[in-house]
Design an enzyme around this catalytic site. Structure first.
Site, PDB file in Angstrom:
ATOM      1  CG  ASN A  40     -68.777  41.634  61.729  1.00  0.00           C
ATOM      2  OD1 ASN A  40     -68.038  40.746  62.143  1.00  0.00           O
ATOM      3  ND2 ASN A  40     -69.482  42.421  62.532  1.00  0.00           N
ATOM      4  CD1 TRP A  41     -68.029  36.724  57.397  1.00  0.00           C
ATOM      5  CD2 TRP A  41     -66.856  34.833  57.656  1.00  0.00           C
ATOM      6  NE1 TRP A  41     -67.626  36.314  56.155  1.00  0.00           N
ATOM      7  CE2 TRP A  41     -66.897  35.157  56.277  1.00  0.00           C
ATOM      8  CE3 TRP A  41     -66.173  33.687  58.051  1.00  0.00           C
ATOM      9  CZ2 TRP A  41     -66.283  34.367  55.298  1.00  0.00           C
ATOM     10  CZ3 TRP A  41     -65.556  32.897  57.082  1.00  0.00           C
ATOM     11  CH2 TRP A  41     -65.621  33.231  55.718  1.00  0.00           C
ATOM     12  CE  LYS A  42     -72.989  40.790  63.145  1.00  0.00           C
ATOM     13  NZ  LYS A  42     -74.050  41.554  63.749  1.00  0.00           N
ATOM     14  CG  HIS A  49     -69.609  45.652  65.464  1.00  0.00           C
ATOM     15  ND1 HIS A  49     -70.717  45.264  66.169  1.00  0.00           N
ATOM     16  CD2 HIS A  49     -69.912  45.485  64.152  1.00  0.00           C
ATOM     17  CE1 HIS A  49     -71.653  44.870  65.307  1.00  0.00           C
ATOM     18  NE2 HIS A  49     -71.184  44.997  64.079  1.00  0.00           N
ATOM     19  CD  GLU A  79     -72.985  42.475  67.072  1.00  0.00           C
ATOM     20  OE1 GLU A  79     -71.980  41.798  66.797  1.00  0.00           O
ATOM     21  OE2 GLU A  79     -73.974  42.559  66.322  1.00  0.00           O
ATOM     22  CD  GLU A 115     -72.179  48.271  61.331  1.00  0.00           C
ATOM     23  OE1 GLU A 115     -72.331  47.550  60.358  1.00  0.00           O
ATOM     24  OE2 GLU A 115     -71.854  47.843  62.459  1.00  0.00           O
ATOM     25  N   GLY A 120     -78.657  43.394  62.771  1.00  0.00           N
ATOM     26  CA  GLY A 120     -79.143  42.054  63.098  1.00  0.00           C
ATOM     27  C   GLY A 120     -80.634  42.011  63.394  1.00  0.00           C
ATOM     28  CB  SER A 153     -80.888  44.679  58.413  1.00  0.00           C
ATOM     29  OG  SER A 153     -81.000  44.314  59.787  1.00  0.00           O
ATOM     30  N   GLY A 173     -73.351  41.924  58.048  1.00  0.00           N
ATOM     31  CA  GLY A 173     -73.239  40.877  59.059  1.00  0.00           C
ATOM     32  C   GLY A 173     -73.832  39.580  58.559  1.00  0.00           C
ATOM     33  N   GLY A 174     -75.060  39.303  58.987  1.00  0.00           N
ATOM     34  CA  GLY A 174     -75.725  38.024  58.708  1.00  0.00           C
ATOM     35  C   GLY A 174     -75.616  37.562  57.254  1.00  0.00           C
TER      36      GLY A 174
END
Ligand code: PEP
Length: 254
Positions: free
Chosen positions: A9-11, A94, A96, A164, A170, A210, A231-232
């Site tokens: 997930n590149w956000k 998600h 977010e 999640e 994150g 994470s 993610g990151g």
């Protein structure tokens, strides 16, 4: 036998030029890795360019969100029909989106329904906040998030779940493999009660929060965990490649 999935997930990261560069860097090696569904989810505006680059590739393309109507006066929104021309999967619900854009269990459900109708495979995210976790409400929250009356048809149509825990996203503070396995085991038992054992055993459930190349082994080695939503670490070619490679070899050994 559930095929593991690693989804990046590149956000809201990467311009189109950066997305293209990242895909060019990862594609040759990712294409060599089998036994894992490899998915990347760049921002909407890069989907068309990345789709072109992925012609003939085993890497699947996903979006990060969608709106549940097919078309109309919804300024700024992207419909399932538009996405179905560009990609195969879509992340829905998600945390977010729930936290910053007021998405609810109900809107996530409408999005799942709309995605499936358009032929997109949803990755539905669920998870509890730190406060809910500390108050011992994790199972109650997950039960509410997984209460759709249409759950059976969703699972039969190939919906993937991603557990999640919000406190792990994150933050660099991942759940432990055992913790994640336990909670995902709860989710599978919930699906068994809801839809029966056969369906529950077929649903792919990922862990997200994470995940890195340094800790993926801890998760993928657990019997209930079928991969990860990353993610990151999915923005760094070497990290993502290592996560996918480790997943491929662990599951092969099972
Ligand atoms: C995510 O975006 O779904 C996620 C799990 O992020 P991170 O890996 O950065 O915690």
């Amino acid at each position: 036998m559930r095929i593991p999935m690693i989804a990046g997930n590149w956000k809201m990261n990467t311009t189109s030029a950066e997305a293209v560069a990242l895909v060019k860097e990862m594609r040759p090696e990712l294409d060599q890795i089998d036994n894992v569904d490899k998915v990347i989810c760049p921002p909407f505006v890069s989907l068309a360019a990345v789709k072109e680059l992925l012609k003939g590739s085993s890497i699947k393309l996903g979006a990060q969100n969608l709106y549940f109507e097919e078309k109309g006066a919804y300024t700024g929104e992207i419909s399932p029909l538009m996405l179905a021309e560009l990609c195969q999967l879509v992340i829905i619900g998600h945390s977010e989106r729930r936290q910053y854009f007021n998405e609810t269990v109900e809107t996530a459900d409408k999005k799942v329904k709309a995605a499936l109708k358009a032929g997109l495979k949803p990755i539905l995210c669920v998870g509890e906040t730190l406060k809910e976790n500390e108050a011992g409400k994790t199972e109650e929250v997950l039960t509410r998030q997984l209460s759709s009356p249409s759950a059976r048809s969703y699972y039969l149509s190939g919906l993937t779940l991603a557990y999640e825990p919000i406190w792990a996203i994150g933050t660099g503070r991942a759940a432990s493999g055992e913790q994640a396995n336990q909670t995902i085991g709860f989710i599978r038992r919930h699906i068994t009660r809801q839809c029966g054992r056969e369906i529950a055993q077929s649903v792919r459930i990922l862990y997200g929060g994470s995940v890195t190349a340094a800790n993926i082994a801890e998760f993928i080695n657990q019997p209930e965990i079928d991969g990860a939503l990353v993610g990151g670490a999915s923005l760094k070619a070497n990290e993502f490649l290592s996560i996918v490679k480790q997943t491929s070899s662990f599951k092969r050994g099972k």
